[in-house]
Scaffold this active site. Sequence first.
Site, PDB file in Angstrom:
ATOM      1  CG  ASP A  49       7.374  31.164  16.938  1.00 22.89           C
ATOM      2  OD1 ASP A  49       6.278  31.624  17.302  1.00 22.89           O
ATOM      3  OD2 ASP A  49       7.873  30.120  17.410  1.00 22.89           O
ATOM      4  CG  ASN A  66       9.729  36.612  24.603  1.00 20.76           C
ATOM      5  OD1 ASN A  66       9.832  36.453  25.825  1.00 20.76           O
ATOM      6  ND2 ASN A  66      10.306  35.802  23.730  1.00 20.76           N
ATOM      7  CG  ASP A  95       9.334  23.830  17.263  1.00 17.22           C
ATOM      8  OD1 ASP A  95       8.148  23.966  16.941  1.00 17.22           O
ATOM      9  OD2 ASP A  95       9.716  23.585  18.432  1.00 17.22           O
ATOM     10  CB  ALA A 127      12.558  28.922  26.771  1.00 21.15           C
ATOM     11  CG  PHE A 143       5.106  25.945  29.243  1.00 21.87           C
ATOM     12  CD1 PHE A 143       5.968  24.968  29.710  1.00 21.87           C
ATOM     13  CD2 PHE A 143       4.397  26.685  30.167  1.00 21.87           C
ATOM     14  CE1 PHE A 143       6.121  24.742  31.073  1.00 21.87           C
ATOM     15  CE2 PHE A 143       4.548  26.470  31.539  1.00 21.87           C
ATOM     16  CZ  PHE A 143       5.407  25.493  31.982  1.00 21.87           C
ATOM     17  CE  LYS A 156      22.464  52.891  17.571  1.00 26.48           C
ATOM     18  NZ  LYS A 156      22.424  54.315  17.289  1.00 26.48           N
TER      19      LYS A 156
HETATM   20  O1  PMT Z   1       8.956  33.377  31.895  1.00 23.32           O
HETATM   21  P1  PMT Z   1       7.761  33.892  32.618  1.00 23.32           P
HETATM   22  O2  PMT Z   1       7.738  35.376  32.724  1.00 23.32           O
HETATM   23  O3  PMT Z   1       7.556  33.225  33.943  1.00 23.32           O
HETATM   24  O4  PMT Z   1       6.443  33.539  31.714  1.00 23.32           O
HETATM   25  C1  PMT Z   1       6.121  32.171  31.575  1.00 23.32           C
HETATM   26  C2  PMT Z   1       5.720  31.904  30.107  1.00 23.32           C
HETATM   27  C3  PMT Z   1       4.460  32.706  29.794  1.00 23.32           C
HETATM   28  C4  PMT Z   1       6.854  32.276  29.201  1.00 23.32           C
HETATM   29  C5  PMT Z   1       5.429  30.388  30.028  1.00 23.32           C
HETATM   30  O5  PMT Z   1       4.321  30.081  30.859  1.00 23.32           O
HETATM   31  C6  PMT Z   1       5.135  29.994  28.601  1.00 23.32           C
HETATM   32  O6  PMT Z   1       4.012  30.062  28.132  1.00 23.32           O
HETATM   33  N1  PMT Z   1       6.208  29.540  27.885  1.00 23.32           N
HETATM   34  C7  PMT Z   1       6.079  29.204  26.457  1.00 23.32           C
HETATM   35  C8  PMT Z   1       6.116  30.445  25.643  1.00 23.32           C
HETATM   36  C9  PMT Z   1       6.129  30.096  24.179  1.00 23.32           C
HETATM   37  O7  PMT Z   1       7.048  30.328  23.444  1.00 23.32           O
HETATM   38  O8  PMT Z   1       5.012  29.405  23.848  1.00 23.32           O
HETATM   39  P2  PMT Z   1       4.709  29.032  22.285  1.00 23.32           P
HETATM   40  O9  PMT Z   1       3.294  28.582  22.257  1.00 23.32           O
HETATM   41  O10 PMT Z   1       5.138  30.118  21.357  1.00 23.32           O
HETATM   42  O11 PMT Z   1       5.731  27.794  22.075  1.00 23.32           O
HETATM   43  C10 PMT Z   1       5.248  26.484  22.263  1.00 23.32           C
HETATM   44  C11 PMT Z   1       6.343  25.599  22.801  1.00 23.32           C
HETATM   45  O12 PMT Z   1       7.371  25.448  21.831  1.00 23.32           O
HETATM   46  C12 PMT Z   1       7.027  26.128  24.057  1.00 23.32           C
HETATM   47  O13 PMT Z   1       7.341  24.994  24.867  1.00 23.32           O
HETATM   48  C13 PMT Z   1       8.309  26.753  23.544  1.00 23.32           C
HETATM   49  O14 PMT Z   1       9.369  26.661  24.518  1.00 23.32           O
HETATM   50  C14 PMT Z   1       8.615  25.883  22.336  1.00 23.32           C
HETATM   51  N2  PMT Z   1       9.302  26.560  21.232  1.00 23.32           N
HETATM   52  C15 PMT Z   1       8.683  27.557  20.557  1.00 23.32           C
HETATM   53  C16 PMT Z   1       9.345  28.121  19.476  1.00 23.32           C
HETATM   54  C17 PMT Z   1      10.618  27.628  19.092  1.00 23.32           C
HETATM   55  N3  PMT Z   1      11.273  28.138  18.056  1.00 23.32           N
HETATM   56  N4  PMT Z   1      11.191  26.629  19.794  1.00 23.32           N
HETATM   57  C18 PMT Z   1      10.547  26.091  20.849  1.00 23.32           C
HETATM   58  O15 PMT Z   1      11.074  25.202  21.515  1.00 23.32           O
END
Ligand code: PMT
Length: 397
Positions: free
Chosen positions: A274, A206, A303, A270, A322, A284
Amino acid sequence: MRHSILLIISGSIAAYKSLDLIRRLQEHDIAVRCILTKGGAQFITPLSVASLSNNPVYEELFSLKDEAEMGHIRLSREADLVVVAPASADLIAKMANGQTDDLASATLLAANKKILVAPAMNTQMWQHPATQRNLSHIREDGAIIIEPGAGLLACGETGSGRMAEVETILAAISKHLYTGALHGTKALVTSGPTYEAIDPVRFIGNHSSGKQGHAIAAALARHGANVTLISGPTALPDPKGVTVKHITSAEEMLAACEAALPCDIAVCAAAVADWKVSEPTARKLKKAKDGEAPELRLIENPDILAHIAQHPKDRPNLVIGFAAETENVLENAAAKLKRKACDWIVANDVSEGKAFNATENSVTLVTAKSQQNWPLQSKEAIAEQLVQNIITHRSAK
Ligand code: PMT
């Protein structure tokens, strides 16, 4: 509380680097007021300094206007720290002898704050016994010298006397500006994307650049925390004063997070994938003769945020996630807060190319009790504001 610096710019070609220093300080949400000496004004204009610092530039001692507005006494009173960058041999000599024949030297003698000095001059001047005597005098008087580097000087000669790099000056400012309110705490930050392999060459990824997570790690470290940053692939340099573990996939990020527990604070910035490919191939993938494209079967990744927030043994006492949403931002963020059982969620709208890889962002800090909208600002400023909230939260307990 917004920190502020009084920056004194004196006569050296390195004055042009001070314009970048002002910009970087603003990015860290630090207010900057500047004094430009006569010598400094030979190299950069008052207008460039004023427009970058968003404040008037002070040049003359006893100018009625300046004295009325913000005299040389108040200039240091209103600042948290005084920085002289570049510091010419002449200004260092005035400091060493308590001279006050211009605004800069008068302000330095009247200053009641810590003074950081970044010398910049020709090598012969730097090595001259008079300069070295003056330096030891101002050191004895409490000034903190940011040692110049060596290299090609503007005058074409090579040697020591080159003003320290802006990042080095910034690090010195951070060290003396922040009180280390998080000293003794252990923090874990995740940052950047994860790459999920399709085959040895291709992956699902991403657009996360790591800017936000790295800025948070740097801010936590600035305030004295012992920080482990677990970063997916990014082009960013490792933040100073932070232990960085580089990983590629979500599984590797999970393992690295597990190894970093227990800790007091976890911030999961991060962009973790998902899903991952259920069976990545060892070779490849080749295009089929009949032109049929390969089909990828995806399965869920662990997660990590939920794993940390619901950790049976080592849950940190503050877990911040986040939420990257493209619609119903606050509702989805509030739902994530509950579902993942973290304490705070930083919600951001990532539609139409926003947030990912941007230098600025606007976010909402969502907790079970409140929602705080933070206006568009640099990711460093968001990081600093988040850390200020963490410090306030911890001192309130
Ligand atoms: O890195 P930059 O270019 O500065 O951009 C910043 C950002 C946009 C990446 C940042 O602000 C941001 O939104 N980070 C979270 C991105 C994300 O994966 O969001 P989500 O809504 O999909 O995930 C929710 C939370 O669960 C996040 O804290 C994520 O780290 C966490 N997560 C998600 C999936 C997973 N399998 N494990 C996780 O820990």
